[in-house]
Design a protein around this motif. Structure first.
Motif, PDB file in Angstrom:
ATOM      1  N   LYS A  13       0.867  -1.392   0.027  1.00 10.33           N
ATOM      2  CA  LYS A  13       0.070   0.161  -0.043  1.00 10.33           C
ATOM      3  C   LYS A  13       0.875   1.386   0.145  1.00 10.33           C
ATOM      4  O   LYS A  13       0.611   2.259  -0.543  1.00 10.33           O
ATOM      5  CB  LYS A  13      -0.971  -0.163   1.218  1.00 10.33           C
ATOM      6  CG  LYS A  13      -2.086  -1.007   1.070  1.00 10.33           C
ATOM      7  CD  LYS A  13      -2.913  -0.600   2.226  1.00 10.33           C
ATOM      8  CE  LYS A  13      -4.216  -1.545   2.087  1.00 10.33           C
ATOM      9  NZ  LYS A  13      -5.196  -1.456   3.282  1.00 10.33           N
ATOM     10  N   THR A  29      -2.987   3.406  -5.366  1.00 11.83           N
ATOM     11  CA  THR A  29      -3.260   3.452  -3.969  1.00 11.83           C
ATOM     12  C   THR A  29      -4.903   3.105  -3.684  1.00 11.83           C
ATOM     13  O   THR A  29      -5.204   2.176  -2.855  1.00 11.83           O
ATOM     14  CB  THR A  29      -3.161   4.909  -3.323  1.00 11.83           C
ATOM     15  OG1 THR A  29      -1.870   5.213  -3.484  1.00 11.83           O
ATOM     16  CG2 THR A  29      -3.809   5.222  -2.072  1.00 11.83           C
ATOM     17  N   ALA A  30      -5.928   3.593  -4.600  1.00 17.19           N
ATOM     18  CA  ALA A  30      -7.278   3.142  -4.547  1.00 17.19           C
ATOM     19  C   ALA A  30      -7.522   2.026  -4.732  1.00 17.19           C
ATOM     20  O   ALA A  30      -8.162   1.180  -4.042  1.00 17.19           O
ATOM     21  CB  ALA A  30      -8.207   4.095  -5.718  1.00 17.19           C
ATOM     22  N   TYR A  31      -6.652   1.228  -5.765  1.00 17.58           N
ATOM     23  CA  TYR A  31      -7.152  -0.091  -6.004  1.00 17.58           C
ATOM     24  C   TYR A  31      -6.256  -1.090  -5.111  1.00 17.58           C
ATOM     25  O   TYR A  31      -7.201  -2.146  -4.284  1.00 17.58           O
ATOM     26  CB  TYR A  31      -6.126  -0.726  -7.065  1.00 17.58           C
ATOM     27  CG  TYR A  31      -6.516  -1.887  -7.758  1.00 17.58           C
ATOM     28  CD1 TYR A  31      -7.894  -2.200  -8.390  1.00 17.58           C
ATOM     29  CD2 TYR A  31      -5.785  -2.926  -7.456  1.00 17.58           C
ATOM     30  CE1 TYR A  31      -7.915  -3.410  -8.872  1.00 17.58           C
ATOM     31  CE2 TYR A  31      -5.790  -4.285  -7.811  1.00 17.58           C
ATOM     32  CZ  TYR A  31      -6.855  -4.648  -8.519  1.00 17.58           C
ATOM     33  OH  TYR A  31      -7.170  -5.844  -8.894  1.00 17.58           O
ATOM     34  N   ASP A  33      -5.922  -0.177  -1.629  1.00 20.66           N
ATOM     35  CA  ASP A  33      -6.927  -0.160  -0.425  1.00 20.66           C
ATOM     36  C   ASP A  33      -8.281  -0.962  -0.838  1.00 20.66           C
ATOM     37  O   ASP A  33      -8.698  -1.549   0.291  1.00 20.66           O
ATOM     38  CB  ASP A  33      -7.606   1.389  -0.262  1.00 20.66           C
ATOM     39  CG  ASP A  33      -6.286   2.503   0.208  1.00 20.66           C
ATOM     40  OD1 ASP A  33      -5.327   1.731   0.770  1.00 20.66           O
ATOM     41  OD2 ASP A  33      -6.506   3.598   0.041  1.00 20.66           O
ATOM     42  N   ARG A  34      -8.798  -1.083  -2.080  1.00 21.08           N
ATOM     43  CA  ARG A  34     -10.144  -2.051  -2.133  1.00 21.08           C
ATOM     44  C   ARG A  34      -9.903  -3.452  -2.161  1.00 21.08           C
ATOM     45  O   ARG A  34     -10.574  -4.063  -1.924  1.00 21.08           O
ATOM     46  CB  ARG A  34     -10.759  -1.323  -3.489  1.00 21.08           C
ATOM     47  CG  ARG A  34     -11.164   0.008  -3.465  1.00 21.08           C
ATOM     48  CD  ARG A  34     -11.845   0.369  -4.862  1.00 21.08           C
ATOM     49  NE  ARG A  34     -12.035   1.741  -5.021  1.00 21.08           N
ATOM     50  CZ  ARG A  34     -12.230   2.483  -5.752  1.00 21.08           C
ATOM     51  NH1 ARG A  34     -12.192   1.647  -7.267  1.00 21.08           N
ATOM     52  NH2 ARG A  34     -12.480   3.659  -5.972  1.00 21.08           N
ATOM     53  N   ASN A  35      -8.517  -3.708  -2.471  1.00 21.39           N
ATOM     54  CA  ASN A  35      -8.566  -5.067  -3.273  1.00 21.39           C
ATOM     55  C   ASN A  35      -7.253  -5.880  -2.534  1.00 21.39           C
ATOM     56  O   ASN A  35      -7.573  -7.191  -2.404  1.00 21.39           O
ATOM     57  CB  ASN A  35      -8.249  -5.127  -4.370  1.00 21.39           C
ATOM     58  CG  ASN A  35      -9.413  -4.730  -5.299  1.00 21.39           C
ATOM     59  OD1 ASN A  35     -10.437  -5.314  -5.428  1.00 21.39           O
ATOM     60  ND2 ASN A  35      -9.187  -3.722  -5.884  1.00 21.39           N
ATOM     61  N   SER A  37      -6.487  -6.715   0.647  1.00 20.37           N
ATOM     62  CA  SER A  37      -6.789  -7.385   2.036  1.00 20.37           C
ATOM     63  C   SER A  37      -7.436  -8.617   1.365  1.00 20.37           C
ATOM     64  O   SER A  37      -7.453  -9.830   2.211  1.00 20.37           O
ATOM     65  CB  SER A  37      -7.445  -6.808   2.882  1.00 20.37           C
ATOM     66  OG  SER A  37      -8.728  -6.355   2.272  1.00 20.37           O
ATOM     67  N   SER A  38      -8.219  -8.693   0.482  1.00 22.91           N
ATOM     68  CA  SER A  38      -9.164  -9.820  -0.081  1.00 22.91           C
ATOM     69  C   SER A  38      -8.084 -10.830  -1.091  1.00 22.91           C
ATOM     70  O   SER A  38      -8.734 -11.842  -1.465  1.00 22.91           O
ATOM     71  CB  SER A  38     -10.460  -9.558  -0.646  1.00 22.91           C
ATOM     72  OG  SER A  38     -10.123  -8.841  -1.947  1.00 22.91           O
ATOM     73  N   THR A  82     -11.855  -1.015 -12.980  1.00 17.53           N
ATOM     74  CA  THR A  82     -11.960  -0.265 -11.847  1.00 17.53           C
ATOM     75  C   THR A  82     -12.375   1.298 -12.244  1.00 17.53           C
ATOM     76  O   THR A  82     -12.989   1.836 -11.542  1.00 17.53           O
ATOM     77  CB  THR A  82     -11.202  -0.673 -10.730  1.00 17.53           C
ATOM     78  OG1 THR A  82     -11.122  -2.178 -10.487  1.00 17.53           O
ATOM     79  CG2 THR A  82     -11.480   0.195  -9.487  1.00 17.53           C
TER      80      THR A  82
END
Length: 85
Positions: A13, A29-31, A33-35, A37-38, A82
């Motif tokens: 990140k 950064t946006a990608y 933050d969204r992805n 962790s999964s 995205t």
């Protein structure tokens, strides 16, 4: 010493935020933050490899101005999709 999953995600990140080209900072950064962790281990490995690429190349791949290399193609397509919404 092997880094933990949490440490690895935090590192990626941070690297996503400090690219050099502001557009890639914002996109990655946006990608991340969204992805991140999964993502499974393979996804994290691919994203980590992407972070070692040149910003000018990344920007052209994400915007469709150039074709990405095969190992990164699916990830680049996901990132591009995205941000085209």
């Amino acid at each position: 010493m092997t880094e933990s999953r949490d440490t690895r995600i935090k590192r990626m990140k941070m690297r996503s935020m400090r690219r050099g080209i502001k557009e890639m900072d914002l996109i990655l950064t946006a990608y991340a933050d969204r992805n991140l962790s999964s993502m499974d281990e393979d996804g994290l490995n691919t994203f980590d490899a992407l972070l070692h690429e040149n910003d000018q190349d990344l920007y052209q791949w994400v915007t469709g101005q150039a074709s990405p290399p095969a190992p990164l193609a699916d990830l680049i397509a996901d990132i591009a999709q995205t941000f085209q919404k």
